[in-house]
Every structure is written in C-alpha cells, then in structure tokens.
Write a protein that holds these residues in place. Sequence first.
Motif, mmCIF file in Angstrom:
data_model
loop_
_atom_site.group_PDB
_atom_site.id
_atom_site.type_symbol
_atom_site.label_atom_id
_atom_site.label_comp_id
_atom_site.label_asym_id
_atom_site.label_seq_id
_atom_site.Cartn_x
_atom_site.Cartn_y
_atom_site.Cartn_z
ATOM 1 N N GLY A 255 32.106 43.147 52.978
ATOM 2 C CA GLY A 255 33.346 43.122 52.225
ATOM 3 C C GLY A 255 33.478 41.904 51.347
ATOM 4 O O GLY A 255 34.586 41.391 51.136
ATOM 5 N N THR A 256 32.347 41.445 50.793
ATOM 6 C CA THR A 256 32.311 40.139 50.137
ATOM 7 C C THR A 256 31.484 40.189 48.861
ATOM 8 O O THR A 256 30.473 40.896 48.788
ATOM 9 C CB THR A 256 31.696 39.095 51.091
ATOM 10 O OG1 THR A 256 32.615 38.822 52.153
ATOM 11 C CG2 THR A 256 31.393 37.789 50.379
ATOM 12 N N VAL A 257 31.911 39.429 47.872
ATOM 13 C CA VAL A 257 31.065 39.129 46.722
ATOM 14 C C VAL A 257 31.011 37.610 46.561
ATOM 15 O O VAL A 257 32.034 36.932 46.606
ATOM 16 C CB VAL A 257 31.571 39.822 45.435
ATOM 17 C CG1 VAL A 257 32.979 39.375 45.049
ATOM 18 C CG2 VAL A 257 30.584 39.620 44.292
ATOM 19 N N PHE A 258 29.799 37.094 46.444
ATOM 20 C CA PHE A 258 29.578 35.665 46.212
ATOM 21 C C PHE A 258 29.483 35.465 44.705
ATOM 22 O O PHE A 258 28.562 35.973 44.065
ATOM 23 C CB PHE A 258 28.299 35.206 46.907
ATOM 24 C CG PHE A 258 28.301 35.426 48.399
ATOM 25 C CD1 PHE A 258 28.825 34.469 49.246
ATOM 26 C CD2 PHE A 258 27.784 36.597 48.948
ATOM 27 C CE1 PHE A 258 28.835 34.668 50.628
ATOM 28 C CE2 PHE A 258 27.778 36.804 50.316
ATOM 29 C CZ PHE A 258 28.315 35.841 51.159
ATOM 30 N N THR A 259 30.434 34.729 44.134
ATOM 31 C CA THR A 259 30.569 34.711 42.670
ATOM 32 C C THR A 259 30.073 33.431 42.008
ATOM 33 O O THR A 259 30.160 33.320 40.779
ATOM 34 C CB THR A 259 32.034 34.944 42.265
ATOM 35 O OG1 THR A 259 32.869 33.946 42.868
ATOM 36 C CG2 THR A 259 32.505 36.328 42.682
ATOM 37 N N GLY A 260 29.553 32.485 42.776
ATOM 38 C CA GLY A 260 29.115 31.248 42.129
ATOM 39 C C GLY A 260 30.250 30.658 41.326
ATOM 40 O O GLY A 260 31.370 30.495 41.830
ATOM 41 N N ASP A 261 29.992 30.365 40.036
ATOM 42 C CA ASP A 261 31.038 29.818 39.172
ATOM 43 C C ASP A 261 31.510 30.841 38.141
ATOM 44 O O ASP A 261 32.035 30.470 37.092
ATOM 45 C CB ASP A 261 30.533 28.559 38.463
ATOM 46 C CG ASP A 261 30.428 27.369 39.398
ATOM 47 O OD1 ASP A 261 30.688 27.521 40.607
ATOM 48 O OD2 ASP A 261 30.051 26.278 38.925
ATOM 49 N N THR A 262 31.323 32.140 38.431
ATOM 50 C CA THR A 262 31.783 33.172 37.499
ATOM 51 C C THR A 262 33.265 33.451 37.671
ATOM 52 O O THR A 262 34.011 33.552 36.695
ATOM 53 C CB THR A 262 30.964 34.462 37.673
ATOM 54 O OG1 THR A 262 29.606 34.205 37.284
ATOM 55 C CG2 THR A 262 31.520 35.601 36.822
ATOM 56 N N LEU A 263 33.722 33.592 38.911
ATOM 57 C CA LEU A 263 35.135 33.899 39.167
ATOM 58 C C LEU A 263 35.647 33.029 40.298
ATOM 59 O O LEU A 263 35.019 32.930 41.347
ATOM 60 C CB LEU A 263 35.299 35.377 39.530
ATOM 61 C CG LEU A 263 36.715 35.842 39.885
ATOM 62 C CD1 LEU A 263 37.655 35.667 38.696
ATOM 63 C CD2 LEU A 263 36.706 37.284 40.369
ATOM 64 N N PHE A 264 36.813 32.422 40.048
ATOM 65 C CA PHE A 264 37.481 31.579 41.031
ATOM 66 C C PHE A 264 38.858 32.131 41.348
ATOM 67 O O PHE A 264 39.336 33.067 40.701
ATOM 68 C CB PHE A 264 37.641 30.152 40.486
ATOM 69 C CG PHE A 264 36.354 29.406 40.339
ATOM 70 C CD1 PHE A 264 35.724 28.851 41.439
ATOM 71 C CD2 PHE A 264 35.760 29.254 39.094
ATOM 72 C CE1 PHE A 264 34.537 28.156 41.314
ATOM 73 C CE2 PHE A 264 34.580 28.561 38.949
ATOM 74 C CZ PHE A 264 33.962 28.014 40.062
ATOM 75 N N GLN A 265 39.509 31.506 42.320
ATOM 76 C CA GLN A 265 40.922 31.794 42.568
ATOM 77 C C GLN A 265 41.700 31.314 41.346
ATOM 78 O O GLN A 265 41.737 30.121 41.052
ATOM 79 C CB GLN A 265 41.386 31.053 43.818
ATOM 80 C CG GLN A 265 42.797 31.345 44.230
ATOM 81 C CD GLN A 265 43.212 30.516 45.437
ATOM 82 O OE1 GLN A 265 43.677 29.390 45.294
ATOM 83 N NE2 GLN A 265 43.043 31.069 46.619
ATOM 84 N N GLY A 266 42.246 32.265 40.588
ATOM 85 C CA GLY A 266 43.050 31.895 39.425
ATOM 86 C C GLY A 266 42.360 31.974 38.089
ATOM 87 O O GLY A 266 42.984 31.677 37.066
ATOM 88 N N GLY A 267 41.107 32.370 38.056
ATOM 89 C CA GLY A 267 40.507 32.520 36.733
ATOM 90 C C GLY A 267 39.001 32.423 36.684
ATOM 91 O O GLY A 267 38.331 32.170 37.686
ATOM 92 N N PRO A 268 38.463 32.616 35.470
ATOM 93 C CA PRO A 268 37.022 32.544 35.273
ATOM 94 C C PRO A 268 36.503 31.117 35.387
ATOM 95 O O PRO A 268 37.260 30.142 35.294
ATOM 96 C CB PRO A 268 36.839 33.046 33.825
ATOM 97 C CG PRO A 268 38.150 33.625 33.416
ATOM 98 C CD PRO A 268 39.186 32.959 34.246
ATOM 99 N N GLY A 269 35.193 31.012 35.541
ATOM 100 C CA GLY A 269 34.550 29.708 35.505
ATOM 101 C C GLY A 269 34.625 29.091 34.113
ATOM 102 O O GLY A 269 34.916 29.774 33.122
ATOM 103 N N ALA A 270 34.367 27.802 34.047
ATOM 104 C CA ALA A 270 34.464 27.068 32.784
ATOM 105 C C ALA A 270 33.431 27.573 31.773
ATOM 106 O O ALA A 270 32.309 27.935 32.131
ATOM 107 C CB ALA A 270 34.261 25.577 33.040
ATOM 108 N N THR A 271 33.837 27.571 30.501
ATOM 109 C CA THR A 271 32.924 27.997 29.439
ATOM 110 C C THR A 271 32.941 27.037 28.254
ATOM 111 O O THR A 271 32.542 27.405 27.154
ATOM 112 C CB THR A 271 33.286 29.410 28.947
ATOM 113 O OG1 THR A 271 34.665 29.447 28.573
ATOM 114 C CG2 THR A 271 33.030 30.454 30.020
ATOM 115 N N GLY A 272 33.350 25.810 28.463
ATOM 116 C CA GLY A 272 33.467 24.876 27.352
ATOM 117 C C GLY A 272 32.252 24.000 27.130
ATOM 118 O O GLY A 272 32.315 23.047 26.346
#
Length: 209
Positions: free
Chosen positions: A141-158
């Motif tokens: 029941g899990t997905v390991f998202t690395g820095d793609t998706l966090f609580q509250g939004g996507p990972g940084a892209t700047g």
Amino acid sequence: MTARIDHLVTSGTFVLDGGEWDVDNNVWIVGDDTEAIVIDAAHDAAAIEAALGGRTLRAIVCTHAHNDHIDAAPALAAATGAPILLHPDDLPLWLKTHPEHTPDGALTDSQELTVAGTTLTVLHTPGHAPGAVCLYAPELGTVFTGDTLFQGGPGATGRSFSSFPTIIDSIRDRLLTLPGDTKVRTGHGDPTTIGAEAPQLDEWIKRGH
C-alpha cells in the motif's frame, strides 16, 4: 512472510549549482528477516549497513542522483556486494558526485523488482531530475517517491536538470492515478497519501510550486 518497511533518517549536505544545504534524508529498507533492498543510500553507509542487521542486500535503488541520495551508495555497495541501480537519464548527475564509480545496472519504466516475495514497480517520474523514479509496492500500500512528491507539493524544480511542467505531468499521470489510500513515503520529511495530495494539483500549478 510479507516484506516490511524499515525507516532510517541520515543527515548530510546537499550540493548543487554552487550551493550547499544541510538536509535530513529518509532511507527506506524493504525486505524480511533474510533479504532487503535499500531505497536511497544517503550520507551514512555504516548506519544503513547496521540497520540491515546482517540481511542480504539485494540492491541499492536510487530514486534519482542528487548527491544527498547517492553519496553513501558506493561504500554500501562495497560493504555488502549489492548492485547500485539508477535510471540512465540521471547518469550526468551521478557523475558529478561519483565520477569514478558508475552504477551497476539501469532502472527502466515498468521494471519490476522483487524482494521478500514483494514486487516494487519502477515508475519513471522525471521533473525533479531527468531520471527520477518512484517505486510502487501495491502489496504494501505504498509508493516511494524520492523527491518527486512530498506532503504538500512537488519536489523542487528551480535548479539544473529540473522542470516544473515535467514534474507536474509525472505526478498527474503516474502518481495521482494510484489508489487514494496509497501511502507516500518521501525522500525527506513526513509521509502523506495520494488521496491527501491529489486535490491540491490545480493549486500547485497556479502557484508554480
């Protein structure tokens, strides 16, 4: 025995584009009492090896190749004999940290990794980095998202090698289609669920998070 998920937090420095930031990283260990895989060997190979507790390490899986997610990978591989697996689109980033040690194998979209009788499916989710991947384990029941998706939004892209439109497409098409009760275990910080994050997609796009 169904695989279990062990969690370790390690601390170190993230370095990119001439900047340095102190970071705490989530290291995920998936397995049973005899074998396991490590997702993101961050900062402290000795601590990760200790957390394995003598289990056979089948693979060191890199969700992407920012230095804070891979800096301990070669040392952990040397200590355990486990192969390092990375999506090839992130090799340029990898070589910034480990120019003399290339990964042992390539991750590909839809590839299945099996440990302790549990299957993790590789989802290529570029945006935070070109070769970023998530690992979906429906039995857990899990997905390991690395820095793609966090609580509250996507990972940084700047920063270099990143793209906001690309990460939004990855999250919309590859992650938000998963069951709402899927637990999102992230590369930093607290977990969340797909159901908690999905309603926020339009807001993320508006604010260009």
